[in-house]
Scaffold this motif. Structure first.
Motif, PDB file in Angstrom:
ATOM      1  N   UNK A  45      11.428  68.725  23.917  1.00  0.00           N
ATOM      2  CA  UNK A  45      10.896  68.121  25.180  1.00  0.00           C
ATOM      3  C   UNK A  45      12.237  67.352  25.886  1.00  0.00           C
ATOM      4  N   UNK A  46      13.497  68.121  25.652  1.00  0.00           N
ATOM      5  CA  UNK A  46      14.542  67.361  26.146  1.00  0.00           C
ATOM      6  C   UNK A  46      15.179  65.940  25.654  1.00  0.00           C
ATOM      7  N   UNK A  47      14.412  65.690  24.463  1.00  0.00           N
ATOM      8  CA  UNK A  47      14.731  64.534  23.629  1.00  0.00           C
ATOM      9  C   UNK A  47      15.293  64.726  22.261  1.00  0.00           C
ATOM     10  N   UNK A  48      16.502  64.233  21.963  1.00  0.00           N
ATOM     11  CA  UNK A  48      17.062  64.374  20.846  1.00  0.00           C
ATOM     12  C   UNK A  48      16.294  63.507  19.506  1.00  0.00           C
ATOM     13  N   UNK A  49      15.976  64.109  18.605  1.00  0.00           N
ATOM     14  CA  UNK A  49      15.774  63.242  17.469  1.00  0.00           C
ATOM     15  C   UNK A  49      16.453  63.270  16.255  1.00  0.00           C
ATOM     16  N   UNK A  50      17.382  62.175  16.030  1.00  0.00           N
ATOM     17  CA  UNK A  50      18.483  62.025  15.538  1.00  0.00           C
ATOM     18  C   UNK A  50      18.251  62.186  13.770  1.00  0.00           C
ATOM     19  N   UNK A  51      19.060  63.101  13.422  1.00  0.00           N
ATOM     20  CA  UNK A  51      19.016  63.107  12.060  1.00  0.00           C
ATOM     21  C   UNK A  51      19.930  62.030  11.309  1.00  0.00           C
ATOM     22  N   UNK A  52      19.614  61.091  10.538  1.00  0.00           N
ATOM     23  CA  UNK A  52      20.142  59.987  10.100  1.00  0.00           C
ATOM     24  C   UNK A  52      21.152  60.364   9.144  1.00  0.00           C
ATOM     25  N   UNK A  53      22.308  59.335   9.007  1.00  0.00           N
ATOM     26  CA  UNK A  53      23.308  59.808   8.136  1.00  0.00           C
ATOM     27  C   UNK A  53      23.018  59.769   6.429  1.00  0.00           C
ATOM     28  N   UNK A  54      23.729  60.680   5.792  1.00  0.00           N
ATOM     29  CA  UNK A  54      23.298  60.794   4.379  1.00  0.00           C
ATOM     30  C   UNK A  54      23.256  59.457   3.567  1.00  0.00           C
ATOM     31  N   UNK A  55      22.260  59.338   2.709  1.00  0.00           N
ATOM     32  CA  UNK A  55      22.178  58.315   1.775  1.00  0.00           C
ATOM     33  C   UNK A  55      22.953  58.510   0.388  1.00  0.00           C
ATOM     34  N   UNK A  56      23.424  59.848   0.286  1.00  0.00           N
ATOM     35  CA  UNK A  56      23.728  60.033  -1.056  1.00  0.00           C
ATOM     36  C   UNK A  56      25.170  60.534  -0.793  1.00  0.00           C
ATOM     37  N   UNK A  57      26.194  60.594  -1.553  1.00  0.00           N
ATOM     38  CA  UNK A  57      27.678  61.039  -1.526  1.00  0.00           C
ATOM     39  C   UNK A  57      27.412  62.544  -1.613  1.00  0.00           C
ATOM     40  N   UNK A  58      28.703  62.848  -1.102  1.00  0.00           N
ATOM     41  CA  UNK A  58      28.869  64.466  -0.912  1.00  0.00           C
ATOM     42  C   UNK A  58      28.647  65.160  -2.399  1.00  0.00           C
ATOM     43  N   UNK A  59      28.932  64.536  -3.398  1.00  0.00           N
ATOM     44  CA  UNK A  59      28.651  65.137  -4.661  1.00  0.00           C
ATOM     45  C   UNK A  59      27.385  65.210  -5.102  1.00  0.00           C
ATOM     46  N   UNK A  60      26.820  63.934  -4.744  1.00  0.00           N
ATOM     47  CA  UNK A  60      25.217  64.003  -5.138  1.00  0.00           C
ATOM     48  C   UNK A  60      24.432  65.134  -4.165  1.00  0.00           C
ATOM     49  N   UNK A  61      24.885  65.062  -3.027  1.00  0.00           N
ATOM     50  CA  UNK A  61      24.180  66.220  -2.015  1.00  0.00           C
ATOM     51  C   UNK A  61      24.519  67.746  -2.688  1.00  0.00           C
ATOM     52  N   UNK A  62      25.790  67.967  -3.015  1.00  0.00           N
ATOM     53  CA  UNK A  62      25.897  69.224  -3.315  1.00  0.00           C
ATOM     54  C   UNK A  62      25.196  69.458  -4.679  1.00  0.00           C
ATOM     55  N   UNK A  63      25.362  68.352  -5.834  1.00  0.00           N
ATOM     56  CA  UNK A  63      24.320  68.703  -6.943  1.00  0.00           C
ATOM     57  C   UNK A  63      22.916  69.106  -6.498  1.00  0.00           C
ATOM     58  N   UNK A  64      22.459  68.333  -5.694  1.00  0.00           N
ATOM     59  CA  UNK A  64      20.861  68.593  -5.167  1.00  0.00           C
ATOM     60  C   UNK A  64      20.651  69.939  -4.591  1.00  0.00           C
ATOM     61  N   UNK A  65      21.667  70.531  -3.990  1.00  0.00           N
ATOM     62  CA  UNK A  65      21.553  71.942  -3.351  1.00  0.00           C
ATOM     63  C   UNK A  65      21.515  72.823  -4.600  1.00  0.00           C
ATOM     64  N   UNK A  66      22.689  72.600  -5.419  1.00  0.00           N
ATOM     65  CA  UNK A  66      23.018  73.774  -6.653  1.00  0.00           C
ATOM     66  C   UNK A  66      21.759  73.581  -7.496  1.00  0.00           C
TER      67      UNK A  66
END
Ligand SMILES: [Zn+2]
Ligand SMILES: [Zn+2]
Ligand SMILES: [Zn+2]
Length: 563
Positions: free
Chosen positions: A30-51
């Motif tokens: 509806x024309x309003x942006x719902x912001x994605x917050x900045x990550x709570x985990x470091x890049x490696x922990x994020x990649x580990x979670x995806x893998x």
């Protein structure tokens, strides 16, 4: 801005550009942006979670629960979910909307999503496009006559490969793109007829090369540019070269190992550049080709404006935190195994073939505007696989986002507890190895299942095989070879035996997965260390850890050094 990782406690940086990106990929209703917050985990922990939700290598015999056909599956025999073969899964004999359900706003999102997903039929293997005579390929598509290739597309007559794109007749490889007739190669690009080589580009006919570009007919060479008839980095005449080559019989396993060892010795006398890549502008990482403004990324090709991308190839733009695969993926964040003409994917897995505006989706094809859906094809405006009007959808998603903010789930990728596989059976175990209790601590599952050995007439220990493949009879096809590392028996297929003979190569003595691990360990880790150029002492960021034996130069010094 410095942030402390919620999982490992390390400090990581969130830049202004990162914040702009999160805003850029945030959903608009509806024309309003719902912001994605900045990550709570470091890049490696994020990649580990995806893998940790990708089982790329452990395949088992299974059966389609719809047509009853025997089929290979990624799920262990004890897994109780419904599994369909590729044809049935894509057929109109079932409808993913029939599994739709309401949201319970008194419970967390992820546990409800897991219940929904696990109630749906899953595809035995992940294959896309036109696949001909390839029963054993996974996370792969559009290929012909291939066997055990993973994270592979547009290949023909390839076996035991990982990260194969547009390859023909390649066997045993790790991350080779646009190659033909290669064997036991790692990170080779646009090469023809190479054996036991690594990090080569545009080379033609050679063996045991490392970091060579545009070379023809070279053997055991490191760091050469546009050379021909070089042997151990020494320039020979054509006749001298042919004579030296004739003395080497690579059908001998012992001889092959000697050459491999020699290549390593030669490498240590050579200088390496801070990171491997070609045709780059403002990039940082390793093994990047034709990229622009791509930071902290690994194994990418044709990517522009990205960060923390891994194995994204065949074009992507505006992408952060993506593990595989690209093929025109745009404006997407925190996804795995996604791409193919798709955009605005967030926190999703296995979404491709023209998907857009998806959040928290799992295995979707040609779908748009869906939230928390699984295994849908050509659907839109669905939440938990239930169809809504656009207005209803917008209102419901907004309520769900508010709910997920309360539960702390908004802005987080699928947790490891949502994985369908034991941590040790996923690719996370390769890059972030853990013991069982370590996996438990981060809420990941573990699997102690070992598939039964193949049924064969006899099992021959690897060291009892004749040294030279010319002395090994066709009968080997009826045996299993006992892997010299794991002790596990493995079989040789008729097509690979033909390849080894045609290419005058030895027979393997390690199982294909062990060979994959061996090649994995030949590559540098996906970690960037601060180091000084060994020539000019400039500060560099490199995947060569400071305590490694290789001599590492900055790009400028390296360019002055190459021969
Ligand atoms: Zn961390
Ligand atoms: Zn079926
Ligand atoms: Zn330097």
């Amino acid at each position: 801005m410095q942030q402390t990782c919620a999982q490992c406690g390390s400090s990581f940086e969130i830049t202004d550009d990162d914040l702009k990106f999160y805003e850029h990929v945030s959903p608009v209703f509806g024309g309003k942006r719902y912001s994605i917050p900045s990550p709570t985990r470091c890049p490696d922990c994020r990649q580990q979670r995806r893998l940790a939700i990708c089982n790329e290598f452990n395949l088992y015999p299974g059966k389609c629960d719809l047509c009853g056909k025997e089929t290979i599956v990624q799920f262990e025999p004890s897994d109780t979910r419904t599994i369909y073969c590729r044809d049935c899964w894509h057929s109109d004999k079932w409808n993913a909307c029939d599994f739709g359900r309401d949201i319970d706003f008194t419970r967390p999102f992820f546990e409800q999503f897991k219940e929904l997903r696990d109630s749906l039929p899953a595809q035995g293997l992940d294959m896309q496009g036109n696949v001909v005579n390839c029963d054993y390929i996974h996370y792969a598509g559009s290929s012909k006559n291939c066997y055990l290739i993973m994270h592979a597309d547009f290949c023909e007559d390839c076996y035991y490969g990982y990260g194969f794109k547009k390859n023909t007749s390649c066997v045993d490889g790790f991350y080779n793109l646009h190659c033909e007739l290669s064997y036991d190669c790692v990170d080779c690009h646009k090469c023809y007829h190479l054996v036991g080589s690594q990090e080569c580009l545009n080379c033609n006919t050679g063996a045991f090369l490392r970091d060579c570009i545009g070379c023809n007919n070279c053997f055991l060479c490191v760091g050469l540019r546009e050379k021909e008839f070089c042997f151990e980095n020494e320039q020979l005449t054509k006749d001298e070269y042919k004579k030296r080559i004739a003395e080497i019989d690579l059908r001998s396993y012992a001889q092959y190992q000697v050459c491999k060892k020699k290549r390593r010795e030669l490498e240590l006398t050579h200088t390496f550049k801070e990171f491997q890549g070609h045709n780059l502008e403002n990039c940082l990482g390793n093994h990047l080709y034709n990229c622009k403004n791509l930071r902290e990324s690994f194994d990418c090709e044709d990517v522009e404006d990205g960060k923390c991308c891994y194995q994204v190839v065949l074009a992507a733009k505006d992408v952060h935190d993506i593990y595989q695969y690209g093929s025109n993926l745009q404006a997407s964040y925190e996804c795995a195994i996604s791409g193919e003409d798709s955009f605005h994917l967030r926190f999703s897995f296995g979404c491709h073939m023209g998907c857009s505006e998806l959040m928290y989706c799992f295995y979707m094809e040609a779908s748009r505007d869906c939230f928390g859906c699984a295994y849908m094809q050509k659907n839109h405006h669905c939440v938990f696989n239930k169809q809504y009007t656009k207005e209803e959808y917008d209102a419901l998603v907004l309520r769900l986002i508010e709910h997920m903010k309360q539960t702390g789930e908004w802005g987080e990728f699928f947790p490891m507890s949502l994985s369908q596989f034991g941590y040790n059976k996923t690719s996370a175990q390769m890059y972030y190895p853990l013991e069982k209790d370590g996996a438990m601590k981060i809420s990941a599952a573990w699997s102690d299942y070992e598939p039964p050995p193949p049924q064969v007439a006899k099992v021959i220990p690897a060291d009892k095989l004749p040294d030279n493949s010319k002395d090994i009879p066709d009968d080997v096809l009826h045996w299993a070879i006992q892997c010299e590392v794991t002790g596990k028996p493995f079989k040789i297929t008729p097509q690979e035996l033909r390849f080894y003979r045609q290419m005058a190569l030895p027979l393997p003595r390690r199982s294909w997965y062990q060979r994959h691990l061996d090649r994995f360990h030949q590559r540098n880790p996906r970690t960037l260390w601060d180091r000084k150029c060994a020539k000019c002492s400039a500060s560099i960021q490199t995947t060569y850890a400071p305590d490694r034996p290789e001599i590492v130069y900055c790009e400028d010094c390296y360019q002055k050094e190459v021969y």
